[in-house]
Every structure is written in structure tokens, then in C-alpha cells.
Design a protein around this motif. Structure first.
Motif, mmCIF file in Angstrom:
data_model
loop_
_atom_site.group_PDB
_atom_site.id
_atom_site.type_symbol
_atom_site.label_atom_id
_atom_site.label_comp_id
_atom_site.label_asym_id
_atom_site.label_seq_id
_atom_site.Cartn_x
_atom_site.Cartn_y
_atom_site.Cartn_z
ATOM 1 N N THR A 12 0.830 -1.213 0.000
ATOM 2 C CA THR A 12 0.000 0.000 0.000
ATOM 3 C C THR A 12 0.861 1.260 0.000
ATOM 4 O O THR A 12 0.516 2.255 -0.630
ATOM 5 C CB THR A 12 -0.973 0.033 1.192
ATOM 6 N N ALA A 13 1.990 1.216 0.709
ATOM 7 C CA ALA A 13 2.905 2.364 0.735
ATOM 8 C C ALA A 13 3.548 2.567 -0.629
ATOM 9 O O ALA A 13 3.739 3.706 -1.083
ATOM 10 C CB ALA A 13 3.967 2.171 1.806
ATOM 11 N N PRO A 42 10.072 -5.309 -0.290
ATOM 12 C CA PRO A 42 10.036 -6.757 -0.453
ATOM 13 C C PRO A 42 9.444 -7.119 -1.826
ATOM 14 O O PRO A 42 8.443 -6.530 -2.251
ATOM 15 C CB PRO A 42 9.126 -7.237 0.674
ATOM 16 N N ALA A 43 10.069 -8.050 -2.503
ATOM 17 C CA ALA A 43 9.677 -8.394 -3.874
ATOM 18 C C ALA A 43 8.197 -8.764 -3.995
ATOM 19 O O ALA A 43 7.530 -8.340 -4.941
ATOM 20 C CB ALA A 43 10.550 -9.527 -4.394
ATOM 21 N N CYS A 44 7.672 -9.535 -3.050
ATOM 22 C CA CYS A 44 6.263 -9.939 -3.138
ATOM 23 C C CYS A 44 5.328 -8.743 -3.001
ATOM 24 O O CYS A 44 4.305 -8.659 -3.681
ATOM 25 C CB CYS A 44 5.938 -10.984 -2.079
ATOM 26 N N GLU A 48 2.560 -6.965 -5.848
ATOM 27 C CA GLU A 48 1.179 -6.544 -5.566
ATOM 28 C C GLU A 48 0.978 -5.061 -5.837
ATOM 29 O O GLU A 48 -0.058 -4.651 -6.366
ATOM 30 C CB GLU A 48 0.799 -6.864 -4.122
ATOM 31 N N ALA A 49 1.963 -4.245 -5.492
ATOM 32 C CA ALA A 49 1.870 -2.807 -5.766
ATOM 33 C C ALA A 49 1.807 -2.552 -7.269
ATOM 34 O O ALA A 49 1.050 -1.695 -7.723
ATOM 35 C CB ALA A 49 3.053 -2.075 -5.148
ATOM 36 N N ASP A 50 2.568 -3.313 -8.028
ATOM 37 C CA ASP A 50 2.568 -3.136 -9.474
ATOM 38 C C ASP A 50 1.248 -3.598 -10.096
ATOM 39 O O ASP A 50 0.795 -3.036 -11.090
ATOM 40 C CB ASP A 50 3.749 -3.877 -10.113
ATOM 41 N N TRP A 85 1.029 -13.115 0.181
ATOM 42 C CA TRP A 85 2.487 -13.097 0.189
ATOM 43 C C TRP A 85 3.034 -11.687 0.365
ATOM 44 O O TRP A 85 4.098 -11.499 0.936
ATOM 45 C CB TRP A 85 3.017 -13.727 -1.088
ATOM 46 N N ALA A 86 2.320 -10.692 -0.125
ATOM 47 C CA ALA A 86 2.801 -9.317 0.006
ATOM 48 C C ALA A 86 2.917 -8.924 1.471
ATOM 49 O O ALA A 86 3.953 -8.411 1.912
ATOM 50 C CB ALA A 86 1.877 -8.354 -0.737
ATOM 51 N N THR A 87 1.876 -9.168 2.238
ATOM 52 C CA THR A 87 1.891 -8.840 3.659
ATOM 53 C C THR A 87 2.904 -9.704 4.401
ATOM 54 O O THR A 87 3.670 -9.211 5.228
ATOM 55 C CB THR A 87 0.488 -9.016 4.273
#
Length: 126
Positions: A12-13, A42-44, A48-50, A85-87
Motif C-alpha cells: 500500500t505504501a 520486499p519483492a512480493c 502486488e503494488a505493481d 504473500w505481500a503482507t
């Protein structure tokens, strides 16, 4: 002695940084301009951001003040059991390491997501 600050950007950031969030932009500027400020992506979470804002991954990876954290074997084993995985990768990256004995703070625009997690949070909500 310079104070050291380690900050992990969650997805989210990262999305907020690309969307004009002034607090996220200031973090990125400080990590580039001031010694002792370190930002990690972090890559994961970057993936998600992308997905949320196409172009975010390429942009953040090109910034000199941001270190992209790979999904190595230790990280993969730690996060494989989680739902997102992102979190999970962000939380894993915030844990203490030899380089970051006090761990890192997670920067986020969704602080509620971290309420039940054992991490320190920096709320970037404008």
C-alpha cells in the motif's frame, strides 16, 4: 553518531508513493538524501503494488534510496503458509536480522492490516 532508521514499504505504501502521497515521497527522498535512512521493498509486496498501479515496480526499483529484497529460500519458507504473500514478505522483512538488529518499521497506508501483527507501523495515511 547517526541514528539509523530501517523502513519496509508494504504494497500500500508503494502504491501510495506512485500516487502522489506526500508522506511516502518524503520517505523516499530522505532515504536517498540522508545517511542512516534505509527503505526496503520486499519483492512480493512490489508485485502486488505493481498489480494495483502498473509501473510501480519499475519506478521503485530504479530509485537509489530503495533496496529491493529478493524472495530467497528463507523468506519463501517463512511466508509460504500465509494467505497474502505481500503482507507476509513485508512482515518477514521487518523482523530483526544481523544488519537490522532492532528490525524495521513497516510503512503503510493500511495500518489496520497490521493491528494483530508483532510489527511497528508507520502510518502514511494523509
Amino acid at each position: 553518531m547517526t541514528d539509523t532508521l530501517h523502513i519496509v514499504l508494504d504494497d500500500t505504501a508503494m502504491t501510495a508513493a506512485g500516487g502522489g502521497n506526500i508522506l511516502a515521497s518524503r520517505l523516499i527522498h530522505r532515504a536517498h538524501a540522508e545517511p542512516g535512512w534505509y527503505l526496503y521493498a520486499p519483492a512480493c509486496a512490489l508485485v502486488e503494488a505493481d498489480r494495483a498501479r502498473p509501473g510501480t515496480a519499475e519506478h521503485l526499483a530504479s530509485l537509489p534510496g530503495v533496496t529491493v529484497l529478493d524472495l530467497d529460500l528463507a523468506a519463501a519458507l517463512a511466508i509460504a503458509q500465509q494467505q497474502t504473500w505481500a503482507t507476509a514478505h513485508s512482515q518477514y522483512a521487518a523482523q530483526p536480522t544481523a544488519d537490522r538488529p532492532d528490525g524495521a518499521v513497516i510503512a503503510t497506508t493500511a495500518p489496520y492490516r497490521w493491528a494483530s501483527k508483532p510489527v511497528r507501523v508507520l502510518d502514511l495515511t494523509p
